[in-house]
Design a protein around this motif. Structure first.
Motif, short mmCIF file in Angstrom:
data_model
loop_
_atom_site.label_atom_id
_atom_site.label_comp_id
_atom_site.label_asym_id
_atom_site.label_seq_id
_atom_site.Cartn_x
_atom_site.Cartn_y
_atom_site.Cartn_z
N ARG A 356 4.78 -4.92 -1.06
CA ARG A 356 4.21 -3.61 -0.76
C ARG A 356 2.82 -3.77 -0.12
O ARG A 356 2.43 -2.99 0.74
N ALA A 357 2.10 -4.77 -0.54
CA ALA A 357 0.77 -5.01 0.07
C ALA A 357 0.94 -5.35 1.54
O ALA A 357 0.25 -4.80 2.42
N GLU A 358 1.87 -6.24 1.82
CA GLU A 358 2.09 -6.65 3.22
C GLU A 358 2.56 -5.47 4.06
O GLU A 358 2.07 -5.24 5.18
N ALA A 359 3.54 -4.72 3.53
CA ALA A 359 4.11 -3.62 4.29
C ALA A 359 3.07 -2.53 4.56
O ALA A 359 2.95 -2.04 5.68
N LEU A 360 2.29 -2.20 3.54
CA LEU A 360 1.30 -1.13 3.71
C LEU A 360 0.19 -1.57 4.67
O LEU A 360 -0.27 -0.79 5.51
N ASP A 361 -0.18 -2.83 4.57
CA ASP A 361 -1.21 -3.37 5.46
C ASP A 361 -0.74 -3.28 6.91
O ASP A 361 -1.48 -2.83 7.79
N THR A 362 0.50 -3.69 7.15
CA THR A 362 1.06 -3.62 8.51
C THR A 362 1.04 -2.18 9.02
O THR A 362 0.62 -1.90 10.14
N LEU A 363 1.48 -1.30 8.15
CA LEU A 363 1.54 0.11 8.54
C LEU A 363 0.15 0.67 8.87
O LEU A 363 -0.04 1.37 9.85
N LEU A 364 -0.82 0.31 8.04
CA LEU A 364 -2.19 0.81 8.29
C LEU A 364 -2.74 0.25 9.59
O LEU A 364 -3.40 0.96 10.35
N LYS A 365 -2.44 -1.00 9.85
CA LYS A 365 -2.91 -1.61 11.11
C LYS A 365 -2.27 -0.87 12.28
O LYS A 365 -2.93 -0.60 13.29
N GLU A 366 -0.98 -0.56 12.16
CA GLU A 366 -0.30 0.18 13.22
C GLU A 366 -0.96 1.53 13.47
O GLU A 366 -0.96 2.05 14.57
#
Ligand code: AMP
Length: 487
Positions: A356-366
């Motif tokens: 979830r950390a990785e996924a949310l981080d990716t999403l926020l960067k996007e």
């Protein structure tokens, strides 16, 4: 001070199962246990100044450089004891300056003992400037303690010896993770900057090549102060690379976390056993269950106990806390809305797992948010790099598992969001305590999943058992309530 005269059976301590970084649900049973003893830890100031505490000039100077004006309440209570070798068990709310208690306590005693402070120069020999340019540092004199064998002429790196006496470690500080070890290391360096000729500090944690640690110890010698995570520290002790037979100060930060986990607790026991019995033991945490308090006490002799009986006192009053019930699929939209609306300096977002950390981080960067993420299994070099970058304000948003939920001090963090609710009251208190450091203003918002009774239960406990006000999230939050003027 723990001493030789009394029987101390460290083996009497039981071990626990090790737990994963993301899973703090099993701590729920301890969630309401921080109800002991006297109120304390408020960051209201008493009338004490650092000068009143009779700190040596080198430390006073470093304190001034750090911008500290007055000791916090917990510092005023604990520092006098820390400075004279008393064992201390200290519970105080997150962000009220616990680290400085043991850092200053150890540095003062160590340099006084070695005769390296200008205030002890009358007995230790003539003064000279240190390499840091301090006019108040003294030329180190020879230690009389055969146990310690410290050669006070050692450089910061501790690479020389005198009279063939091997320099040995004087202080061990243990903590639960690498980032905290690194942070404590920085604090020792910050406050010892005018003591550079006489105090060396080393940090040791897993995830890096242990051969590098061995080489460093071989080349540079034993540091005066060792900061480490229990696993790597024990490994180096077992290999006889770290020599703890002259340790005088033994500190455990975030002691409940360190002693609660099976692996860590038994490692700590073994490290503790490899140190002399007569030493000062100091332990610190914001949360301390009755059970863990009992365990901590077994390592100490007549400690000064500073514990919080009123759980409301576990969070600084300058921290505004809110909660909102959401369906899982509504969380991201809400988060993005909040990040758009809120005026944050830096924000920490806590999630329940690495994925979830990785996924949310990716999403926020996007979405163009300057985000970074952290979890336990991340490559060690990368972990410290990201942590340092976040501390240095290179990222505004940190998405993390519980790994950064405790002890971590990033002064610009003024907003914490529990994207996934904390699994226990204790974890909740630690996580939200990442904002509102040292009585600065802060904001904590927790997402509670609709229909999730466990998450609701934690929130209810925070509200009812701890008596902490966590109202429902309003439509608008006044930025003045969580923005600090000078940020
Ligand atoms: P700690 O609870 O040790 O993590 O400290 C929380 C924060 O307060 C850190 O950023 C410290 O540098 C800061 N701090 C500690 N003691 C003082 C003090 N007496 N005055 C101002 N800031 C302090």
């Amino acid at each position: 001070m723990a001493n030789d005269t009394e029987e101390f059976n460290i083996d009497a301590l039981a071990d626990y199962e090790e737990e994963g970084e993301g899973n703090d649900k099993n701590k729920q049973k301890n969630g309401d246990a921080t109800t002991t003893s006297k109120p304390g830890g408020q960051t209201a100031f008493l009338n004490t100044t650092f000068r009143d505490l009779l700190l040596i000039p080198e430390l006073l100077r470093a304190i001034v450089d750090s911008g500290f004006e007055l000791p916090s309440t917990v510092q005023s209570k604990a520092l006098p004891a820390a400075l004279i070798g008393t064992d201390i068990l200290c519970q105080a709310k997150a962000g009220t300056g616990k680290t400085a208690i043991f850092v200053l306590g150890v540095l003062q005693q160590l340099s006084t003992f070695k005769g390296t402070s200008s205030s002890s120069s009358s007995s230790s020999g003539s003064s000279s400037s240190s390499s840091s340019g301090s006019s108040s540092s003294s030329k180190p004199s020879e230690s009389k303690d055969s146990n310690n064998g410290s050669n006070s002429k050692d450089s910061k790196e501790g690479n020389s010896s005198n009279n063939n006496k091997e320099k040995l470690v004087s202080c061990v500080v243990l903590c639960h993770n690498r980032e905290l070890a690194y942070q404590i290391y920085d604090e020792f360096n910050r406050f010892s900057k005018y003591l550079q000729d006489s105090v060396s500090v080393g940090v040791f944690f897993g995830g890096t090549k242990s051969q590098a640690d061995r080489d460093r110890l071989k080349n540079d010698g034993q540091p005066d102060i060792v900061i480490g995570t229990p696993g790597r520290t024990l490994q180096l002790v077992k290999e006889n690379c770290l020599k703890l037979s002259a340790v005088k100060y033994f500190v455990i930060d975030e002691c409940d976390q360190v002693l609660e986990q099976l692996g860590m607790r038994s490692d700590v026991q073994r490290i503790f056993k490899s140190t002399p019995r007569a030493k000062q033991v100091m332990m610190f945490s914001a949360t301390l269950s009755k059970e863990l308090k009992g365990v901590c006490s077994k390592f100490m002799r007549s400690p000064l106990e500073i514990v919080v009986e009123d759980q409301k006192s576990l969070v600084v009053s300058t921290l505004n806390q809110y909660a909102v019930e959401l369906k899982e699929e509504e969380k991201t939209r809400k988060l993005l809305e909040l990040l758009d609306e809120l005026e944050f300096n830096q924000v920490m977002i806590f999630v329940s797992s690495q994925a979830r950390a990785e996924a949310l981080d990716t999403l926020l960067k996007e979405q163009a948010f300057p985000s970074v993420s952290m979890w336990g299994k991340l490559d060690q070099v990368e972990r410290i790099k990201r942590f340092k970058e976040f501390k240095d304000f290179k990222h505004r948003v940190m998405v993390s598992t519980n790994m950064l939920g405790r002890g971590i001090d990033v002064v610009r963090v003024n907003v914490v969001i529990n994207y996934d609710m904390a699994g226990s009251v204790e974890m909740y208190l630690h996580r939200v305590g990442r904002a509102g450091r040292f009585s600065t203003k802060g904001l904590a918002i927790s997402f509670v999943r609709v229909g999730d009774e466990e998450e609701k239960g934690v929130l209810e406990k925070v509200r009812k058992t701890c008596g902490i006000a966590v109202p429902d999230l309003p439509n608008k939050i006044d930025p003045n309530s969580y923005m600090n003027k000078n940020n």
